[in-house]
Design a protein around this motif. Sequence first.
Motif, PDB file in Angstrom:
ATOM      1  N   GLU A  59      11.028   0.626 -12.729  1.00  0.00           N
ATOM      2  CA  GLU A  59      11.988   1.504 -12.044  1.00  0.00           C
ATOM      3  C   GLU A  59      11.438   2.917 -11.930  1.00  0.00           C
ATOM      4  O   GLU A  59      11.636   3.584 -10.911  1.00  0.00           O
ATOM      5  N   ALA A  60      10.712   3.396 -12.931  1.00  0.00           N
ATOM      6  CA  ALA A  60      10.091   4.724 -12.855  1.00  0.00           C
ATOM      7  C   ALA A  60       9.051   4.765 -11.738  1.00  0.00           C
ATOM      8  O   ALA A  60       8.929   5.769 -11.025  1.00  0.00           O
ATOM      9  N   PHE A  61       8.335   3.666 -11.566  1.00  0.00           N
ATOM     10  CA  PHE A  61       7.354   3.562 -10.480  1.00  0.00           C
ATOM     11  C   PHE A  61       8.042   3.714  -9.130  1.00  0.00           C
ATOM     12  O   PHE A  61       7.645   4.530  -8.299  1.00  0.00           O
ATOM     13  N   PHE A  62       9.093   2.930  -8.908  1.00  0.00           N
ATOM     14  CA  PHE A  62       9.825   3.009  -7.645  1.00  0.00           C
ATOM     15  C   PHE A  62      10.477   4.384  -7.472  1.00  0.00           C
ATOM     16  O   PHE A  62      10.460   4.949  -6.386  1.00  0.00           O
ATOM     17  N   ALA A  63      11.036   4.923  -8.553  1.00  0.00           N
ATOM     18  CA  ALA A  63      11.704   6.230  -8.487  1.00  0.00           C
ATOM     19  C   ALA A  63      10.719   7.323  -8.079  1.00  0.00           C
ATOM     20  O   ALA A  63      11.091   8.269  -7.374  1.00  0.00           O
ATOM     21  N   SER A  64       9.457   7.211  -8.499  1.00  0.00           N
ATOM     22  CA  SER A  64       8.466   8.219  -8.115  1.00  0.00           C
ATOM     23  C   SER A  64       8.155   8.153  -6.615  1.00  0.00           C
ATOM     24  O   SER A  64       7.682   9.129  -6.037  1.00  0.00           O
ATOM     25  N   LEU A  65       8.423   7.016  -5.987  1.00  0.00           N
ATOM     26  CA  LEU A  65       8.198   6.864  -4.547  1.00  0.00           C
ATOM     27  C   LEU A  65       9.439   7.194  -3.715  1.00  0.00           C
ATOM     28  O   LEU A  65       9.341   7.374  -2.504  1.00  0.00           O
ATOM     29  N   ASP A  66      10.606   7.251  -4.345  1.00  0.00           N
ATOM     30  CA  ASP A  66      11.856   7.478  -3.621  1.00  0.00           C
ATOM     31  C   ASP A  66      11.881   8.754  -2.779  1.00  0.00           C
ATOM     32  O   ASP A  66      12.366   8.731  -1.651  1.00  0.00           O
ATOM     33  N   PRO A  67      11.374   9.893  -3.261  1.00  0.00           N
ATOM     34  CA  PRO A  67      11.468  11.113  -2.445  1.00  0.00           C
ATOM     35  C   PRO A  67      10.527  11.126  -1.242  1.00  0.00           C
ATOM     36  O   PRO A  67      10.667  11.946  -0.345  1.00  0.00           O
ATOM     37  N   LEU A  68       9.565  10.223  -1.203  1.00  0.00           N
ATOM     38  CA  LEU A  68       8.581  10.199  -0.123  1.00  0.00           C
ATOM     39  C   LEU A  68       9.079   9.338   1.027  1.00  0.00           C
ATOM     40  O   LEU A  68       9.569   8.236   0.811  1.00  0.00           O
ATOM     41  N   THR A  69       8.920   9.837   2.253  1.00  0.00           N
ATOM     42  CA  THR A  69       9.306   9.062   3.429  1.00  0.00           C
ATOM     43  C   THR A  69       8.057   8.549   4.138  1.00  0.00           C
ATOM     44  O   THR A  69       6.946   9.036   3.892  1.00  0.00           O
ATOM     45  N   ILE A  70       8.263   7.605   5.031  1.00  0.00           N
ATOM     46  CA  ILE A  70       7.152   7.106   5.838  1.00  0.00           C
ATOM     47  C   ILE A  70       6.548   8.259   6.628  1.00  0.00           C
ATOM     48  O   ILE A  70       5.331   8.395   6.724  1.00  0.00           O
ATOM     49  N   GLY A  71       7.383   9.135   7.166  1.00  0.00           N
ATOM     50  CA  GLY A  71       6.893  10.309   7.884  1.00  0.00           C
ATOM     51  C   GLY A  71       6.002  11.188   7.027  1.00  0.00           C
ATOM     52  O   GLY A  71       4.991  11.716   7.503  1.00  0.00           O
ATOM     53  N   ASP A  72       6.353  11.335   5.762  1.00  0.00           N
ATOM     54  CA  ASP A  72       5.533  12.129   4.842  1.00  0.00           C
ATOM     55  C   ASP A  72       4.143  11.517   4.664  1.00  0.00           C
ATOM     56  O   ASP A  72       3.163  12.232   4.458  1.00  0.00           O
ATOM     57  N   MET A  73       4.061  10.214   4.734  1.00  0.00           N
ATOM     58  CA  MET A  73       2.810   9.502   4.442  1.00  0.00           C
ATOM     59  C   MET A  73       1.772   9.607   5.563  1.00  0.00           C
ATOM     60  O   MET A  73       0.623   9.262   5.355  1.00  0.00           O
ATOM     61  N   VAL A  74       2.178  10.092   6.736  1.00  0.00           N
ATOM     62  CA  VAL A  74       1.243  10.084   7.861  1.00  0.00           C
ATOM     63  C   VAL A  74       0.754  11.474   8.260  1.00  0.00           C
ATOM     64  O   VAL A  74       0.151  11.645   9.311  1.00  0.00           O
ATOM     65  N   GLY A  75       0.977  12.455   7.402  1.00  0.00           N
ATOM     66  CA  GLY A  75       0.410  13.771   7.662  1.00  0.00           C
ATOM     67  C   GLY A  75      -1.113  13.719   7.533  1.00  0.00           C
ATOM     68  O   GLY A  75      -1.675  12.746   7.029  1.00  0.00           O
ATOM     69  N   ALA A  76      -1.771  14.759   8.006  1.00  0.00           N
ATOM     70  CA  ALA A  76      -3.242  14.816   7.926  1.00  0.00           C
ATOM     71  C   ALA A  76      -3.661  14.749   6.464  1.00  0.00           C
ATOM     72  O   ALA A  76      -2.966  15.282   5.599  1.00  0.00           O
ATOM     73  N   PRO A  77      -4.712  14.085   6.154  1.00  0.00           N
ATOM     74  CA  PRO A  77      -5.693  13.429   7.010  1.00  0.00           C
ATOM     75  C   PRO A  77      -5.360  11.975   7.357  1.00  0.00           C
ATOM     76  O   PRO A  77      -6.077  11.335   8.113  1.00  0.00           O
TER      77      PRO A  77
END
Length: 146
Positions: free
Chosen positions: A115-133
Amino acid sequence: MRLLRSTDLALRILMRLAVSEGTTPTTREVAADMDVPYTHAAKVVAELQHQGLVDARRGRGGGLALTERGRTASVGAVARSFEGDGDVVDCEGGTAPCPLSSACRLRGALRRAQEAFFASLDPLTIGDMVGAPTGPLLLEIGRAPS
Protein backbone atom coordinates in the motif's frame (compact mmCIF):
# COMPACT_ATOMS: atom_id res chain seq x y z
CA MET A 1 7.60 -5.07 -5.74
CA ARG A 2 7.22 -6.29 -9.28
CA LEU A 3 4.31 -5.09 -11.41
CA LEU A 4 2.32 -7.40 -13.62
CA ARG A 5 3.13 -7.17 -17.29
CA SER A 6 -0.35 -5.82 -17.99
CA THR A 7 0.10 -3.03 -15.42
CA ASP A 8 3.40 -1.98 -16.98
CA LEU A 9 1.88 -2.04 -20.46
CA ALA A 10 -1.20 -0.09 -19.36
CA LEU A 11 0.96 2.70 -17.95
CA ARG A 12 3.18 2.77 -21.04
CA ILE A 13 0.16 2.86 -23.39
CA LEU A 14 -1.38 5.74 -21.43
CA MET A 15 1.92 7.63 -21.53
CA ARG A 16 2.31 6.96 -25.26
CA LEU A 17 -1.21 8.23 -25.96
CA ALA A 18 -0.58 11.31 -23.80
CA VAL A 19 2.01 12.50 -26.32
CA SER A 20 0.21 11.45 -29.51
CA GLU A 21 -0.18 15.09 -30.64
CA GLY A 22 -3.59 14.71 -32.26
CA THR A 23 -2.85 11.39 -33.92
CA THR A 24 -4.84 8.29 -33.10
CA PRO A 25 -2.59 5.23 -33.32
CA THR A 26 -4.26 1.85 -33.60
CA THR A 27 -3.87 -0.87 -31.03
CA ARG A 28 -1.76 -2.80 -33.54
CA GLU A 29 0.57 0.21 -33.98
CA VAL A 30 0.90 0.73 -30.23
CA ALA A 31 1.63 -2.99 -29.76
CA ALA A 32 4.35 -2.81 -32.41
CA ASP A 33 5.79 0.38 -30.87
CA MET A 34 5.89 -1.26 -27.44
CA ASP A 35 7.17 -4.56 -28.88
CA VAL A 36 4.41 -6.62 -27.27
CA PRO A 37 1.98 -9.14 -28.76
CA TYR A 38 -1.10 -7.54 -30.29
CA THR A 39 -3.44 -9.78 -28.28
CA HIS A 40 -1.89 -8.65 -25.00
CA ALA A 41 -2.10 -4.97 -26.00
CA ALA A 42 -5.72 -5.44 -27.12
CA LYS A 43 -6.72 -6.86 -23.72
CA VAL A 44 -5.03 -3.99 -21.91
CA VAL A 45 -6.61 -1.40 -24.21
CA ALA A 46 -10.04 -2.98 -23.65
CA GLU A 47 -9.60 -2.63 -19.89
CA LEU A 48 -8.35 0.97 -20.22
CA GLN A 49 -11.41 1.74 -22.36
CA HIS A 50 -13.68 0.08 -19.80
CA GLN A 51 -12.17 2.32 -17.10
CA GLY A 52 -12.83 5.40 -19.24
CA LEU A 53 -9.14 6.23 -19.65
CA VAL A 54 -8.91 5.54 -23.39
CA ASP A 55 -11.29 6.13 -26.26
CA ALA A 56 -10.96 3.37 -28.86
CA ARG A 57 -12.65 3.67 -32.25
CA ARG A 58 -12.75 1.02 -34.93
CA GLY A 59 -12.66 1.38 -38.66
CA ARG A 60 -11.39 4.04 -41.03
CA GLY A 61 -10.28 7.10 -39.09
CA GLY A 62 -10.34 5.09 -35.86
CA GLY A 63 -7.64 4.52 -33.32
CA LEU A 64 -6.83 5.21 -29.72
CA ALA A 65 -7.04 8.50 -27.88
CA LEU A 66 -6.43 9.37 -24.26
CA THR A 67 -9.48 10.80 -22.51
CA GLU A 68 -9.19 13.74 -20.13
CA ARG A 69 -9.81 11.28 -17.33
CA GLY A 70 -6.87 9.25 -18.65
CA ARG A 71 -4.57 12.27 -18.71
CA THR A 72 -5.37 13.14 -15.10
CA ALA A 73 -5.51 9.54 -13.84
CA SER A 74 -3.39 8.73 -10.83
CA VAL A 75 -0.53 6.36 -11.63
CA GLY A 76 -1.24 4.64 -8.30
CA ALA A 77 -4.93 4.17 -9.13
CA VAL A 78 -4.12 2.69 -12.55
CA ALA A 79 -1.57 0.35 -10.99
CA ARG A 80 -4.04 -0.74 -8.30
CA SER A 81 -6.76 -1.39 -10.88
CA PHE A 82 -4.51 -3.74 -12.87
CA GLU A 83 -2.76 -5.34 -9.91
CA GLY A 84 -5.93 -6.08 -7.99
CA ASP A 85 -6.18 -6.26 -4.26
CA GLY A 86 -4.50 -9.60 -3.69
CA ASP A 87 -1.75 -10.16 -1.17
CA VAL A 88 1.91 -9.96 -2.16
CA VAL A 89 2.37 -13.52 -0.92
CA ASP A 90 -0.02 -16.46 -1.24
CA CYS A 91 -0.32 -17.81 2.30
CA GLU A 92 -3.19 -20.15 1.44
CA GLY A 93 -1.95 -21.51 -1.88
CA GLY A 94 0.27 -24.35 -2.90
CA THR A 95 -0.17 -27.88 -1.66
CA ALA A 96 -0.83 -26.78 1.92
CA PRO A 97 -1.47 -23.48 3.68
CA CYS A 98 1.45 -21.86 5.44
CA PRO A 99 1.83 -23.22 9.00
CA LEU A 100 2.52 -19.67 10.23
CA SER A 101 -0.72 -18.18 8.92
CA SER A 102 -2.45 -17.98 12.31
CA ALA A 103 0.39 -16.01 13.96
CA CYS A 104 2.28 -14.46 11.06
CA ARG A 105 3.31 -10.82 11.04
CA LEU A 106 4.93 -10.96 7.61
CA ARG A 107 1.68 -10.95 5.63
CA GLY A 108 0.51 -7.70 7.26
CA ALA A 109 3.91 -6.07 6.88
CA LEU A 110 4.00 -6.93 3.18
CA ARG A 111 0.45 -5.61 2.73
CA ARG A 112 1.45 -2.29 4.34
CA ALA A 113 4.56 -2.11 2.13
CA GLN A 114 2.43 -2.76 -0.96
CA GLU A 115 0.00 0.00 0.00
CA ALA A 116 2.91 2.38 0.67
CA PHE A 117 4.20 1.60 -2.82
CA PHE A 118 0.86 2.46 -4.42
CA ALA A 119 0.41 5.50 -2.15
CA SER A 120 3.75 6.90 -3.36
CA LEU A 121 2.37 6.76 -6.92
CA ASP A 122 -1.03 8.29 -6.08
CA PRO A 123 -0.03 11.98 -6.43
CA LEU A 124 1.48 11.38 -9.88
CA THR A 125 -0.72 11.62 -12.97
CA ILE A 126 -0.20 10.22 -16.44
CA GLY A 127 0.26 13.81 -17.60
CA ASP A 128 3.06 14.26 -15.07
CA MET A 129 4.86 11.21 -16.45
CA VAL A 130 5.25 12.60 -19.98
CA GLY A 131 7.14 15.80 -19.29
CA ALA A 132 10.61 16.21 -20.80
CA PRO A 133 12.71 14.19 -21.33
CA THR A 134 10.16 11.32 -21.38
CA GLY A 135 7.54 12.84 -23.70
CA PRO A 136 9.89 13.59 -26.60
CA LEU A 137 11.43 10.14 -26.26
CA LEU A 138 7.98 8.51 -26.37
CA LEU A 139 7.32 10.29 -29.66
CA GLU A 140 10.37 8.61 -31.18
CA ILE A 141 9.32 5.07 -30.23
CA GLY A 142 8.36 3.11 -33.30
CA ARG A 143 9.53 5.70 -35.79
CA ALA A 144 11.97 4.65 -38.44
CA PRO A 145 15.40 6.25 -38.07
CA SER A 146 15.92 9.26 -40.33
